[in-house]
Design a protein around this motif. Structure first.
Motif, PDB file in Angstrom:
ATOM      1  N   ALA A  64     -14.133   7.263 -30.951  1.00 54.15           N
ATOM      2  CA  ALA A  64     -12.858   6.732 -31.390  1.00 54.15           C
ATOM      3  C   ALA A  64     -12.413   5.654 -30.420  1.00 54.15           C
ATOM      4  O   ALA A  64     -12.562   5.797 -29.209  1.00 54.15           O
ATOM      5  N   VAL A  65     -11.849   4.597 -30.947  1.00 55.02           N
ATOM      6  CA  VAL A  65     -11.355   3.515 -30.109  1.00 55.02           C
ATOM      7  C   VAL A  65     -10.192   4.056 -29.290  1.00 55.02           C
ATOM      8  O   VAL A  65      -9.284   4.695 -29.817  1.00 55.02           O
ATOM      9  N   VAL A 116     -17.315   7.325 -24.577  1.00 58.56           N
ATOM     10  CA  VAL A 116     -18.142   6.280 -23.978  1.00 58.56           C
ATOM     11  C   VAL A 116     -18.400   6.513 -22.493  1.00 58.56           C
ATOM     12  O   VAL A 116     -18.727   5.592 -21.774  1.00 58.56           O
ATOM     13  N   GLN A 117     -18.226   7.734 -22.022  1.00 53.72           N
ATOM     14  CA  GLN A 117     -18.501   7.999 -20.617  1.00 53.72           C
ATOM     15  C   GLN A 117     -19.370   9.230 -20.487  1.00 53.72           C
ATOM     16  O   GLN A 117     -19.437  10.057 -21.386  1.00 53.72           O
ATOM     17  N   SER A 118     -20.005   9.333 -19.368  1.00 58.51           N
ATOM     18  CA  SER A 118     -20.860  10.480 -19.119  1.00 58.51           C
ATOM     19  C   SER A 118     -20.064  11.591 -18.454  1.00 58.51           C
ATOM     20  O   SER A 118     -18.970  11.347 -17.937  1.00 58.51           O
ATOM     21  N   HIS A 139     -16.810  -0.758 -22.062  1.00 60.73           N
ATOM     22  CA  HIS A 139     -17.092  -0.846 -23.491  1.00 60.73           C
ATOM     23  C   HIS A 139     -16.023  -1.602 -24.269  1.00 60.73           C
ATOM     24  O   HIS A 139     -16.162  -1.778 -25.479  1.00 60.73           O
ATOM     25  N   LEU A 140     -14.978  -2.045 -23.601  1.00 54.26           N
ATOM     26  CA  LEU A 140     -13.846  -2.647 -24.303  1.00 54.26           C
ATOM     27  C   LEU A 140     -14.244  -3.887 -25.105  1.00 54.26           C
ATOM     28  O   LEU A 140     -13.858  -4.024 -26.270  1.00 54.26           O
ATOM     29  N   LEU A 165     -20.403   3.580 -36.699  1.00 54.52           N
ATOM     30  CA  LEU A 165     -21.393   2.776 -35.980  1.00 54.52           C
ATOM     31  C   LEU A 165     -20.810   2.105 -34.737  1.00 54.52           C
ATOM     32  O   LEU A 165     -21.559   1.682 -33.852  1.00 54.52           O
ATOM     33  N   VAL A 166     -19.481   2.004 -34.661  1.00 52.56           N
ATOM     34  CA  VAL A 166     -18.850   1.348 -33.515  1.00 52.56           C
ATOM     35  C   VAL A 166     -19.188   2.084 -32.219  1.00 52.56           C
ATOM     36  O   VAL A 166     -19.476   1.469 -31.203  1.00 52.56           O
ATOM     37  N   ASN A 167     -19.138   3.406 -32.234  1.00 53.69           N
ATOM     38  CA  ASN A 167     -19.532   4.209 -31.072  1.00 53.69           C
ATOM     39  C   ASN A 167     -20.677   5.114 -31.486  1.00 53.69           C
ATOM     40  O   ASN A 167     -20.515   6.320 -31.601  1.00 53.69           O
TER      41      ASN A 167
END
Length: 192
Positions: free
Chosen positions: A1-2, A8-10, A23-24, A47-49
């Protein structure tokens, strides 16, 4: 989700802000692309993330670095593992150490670190496999294999796929191809 850095992190991150800022640009461009090409359905926005094997693989690192409460694993195991890996990364230089310290796992760098760890501390490999467990190890090998595949796809096909995506008559398909190229780039840590 935006806006949700956890996507987007580990698990090795100490905070999501750095991961989100990394990732912005990709997320912003993808959302703009989706709006311009009417790719606003659930499947397109997913598909965005997309799947990022380098982030997925870091979950095994987290499992190996954590000392669970009431674990029979010797506490010194985690310290030995972390010390050896950081010494290896430092010896391999900034090209290996910096990306990892900034939460970017790259397959070729990881292969160098693991190879050096095997040479320098071969007696730690079997205990590592034991404490991680066969299921997690097999799962990690799958993610690592995908990192290598994404790395190759990014280097061999990435620019070609992006260029071709802009020539398609249906730009919803072009949107999907551009997200695939993004996934290859970011999923192999080549955005660093």
């Amino acid at each position: 989700a935006v806006g949700d850095a956890s996507g987007v992190q580990s698990p090795l991150s100490f905070g999501g802000f750095g991961a989100l800022t990394r990732h912005l640009g990709r997320v912003t461009d993808a959302v703009e692309d989706a709006l311009q090409n009417d790719a606003l359905d659930r499947a397109s926005l997913t598909l965005v993330n997309g799947y990022a094997p380098n982030i997925a693989a870091t979950w095994m690192f987290q499992k190996s670095f954590v000392h669970p409460v009431s674990s029979q694993r010797p506490a010194s195991f985690v310290n030995r593992l972390m010390r050896q890996n950081y010494v290896n990364m430092e010896d391999l230089g900034d090209d290996v150490l910096r990306p990892f310290n900034q939460d970017v796992v790259q397959p070729r760098a990881l292969l160098q670190v693991l190879g050096l760890a095997t040479l320098r501390d071969p007696l730690n490999i079997l205990p590592l496999c034991y404490w991680i467990g066969p299921q997690e190890l097999v799962e990690w090998l799958g993610h690592f294999g995908m990192m290598l595949l994404y790395d190759g796809a990014h280097h061999v096909l990435g620019k070609r796929v992006r260029a071709y995506s802009h020539r398609l008559p249906d730009q919803r398909q072009g949107f999907a191809l551009r997200r695939l190229a993004d996934a290859w780039e970011y999923g192999s840590g080549m955005d660093y």
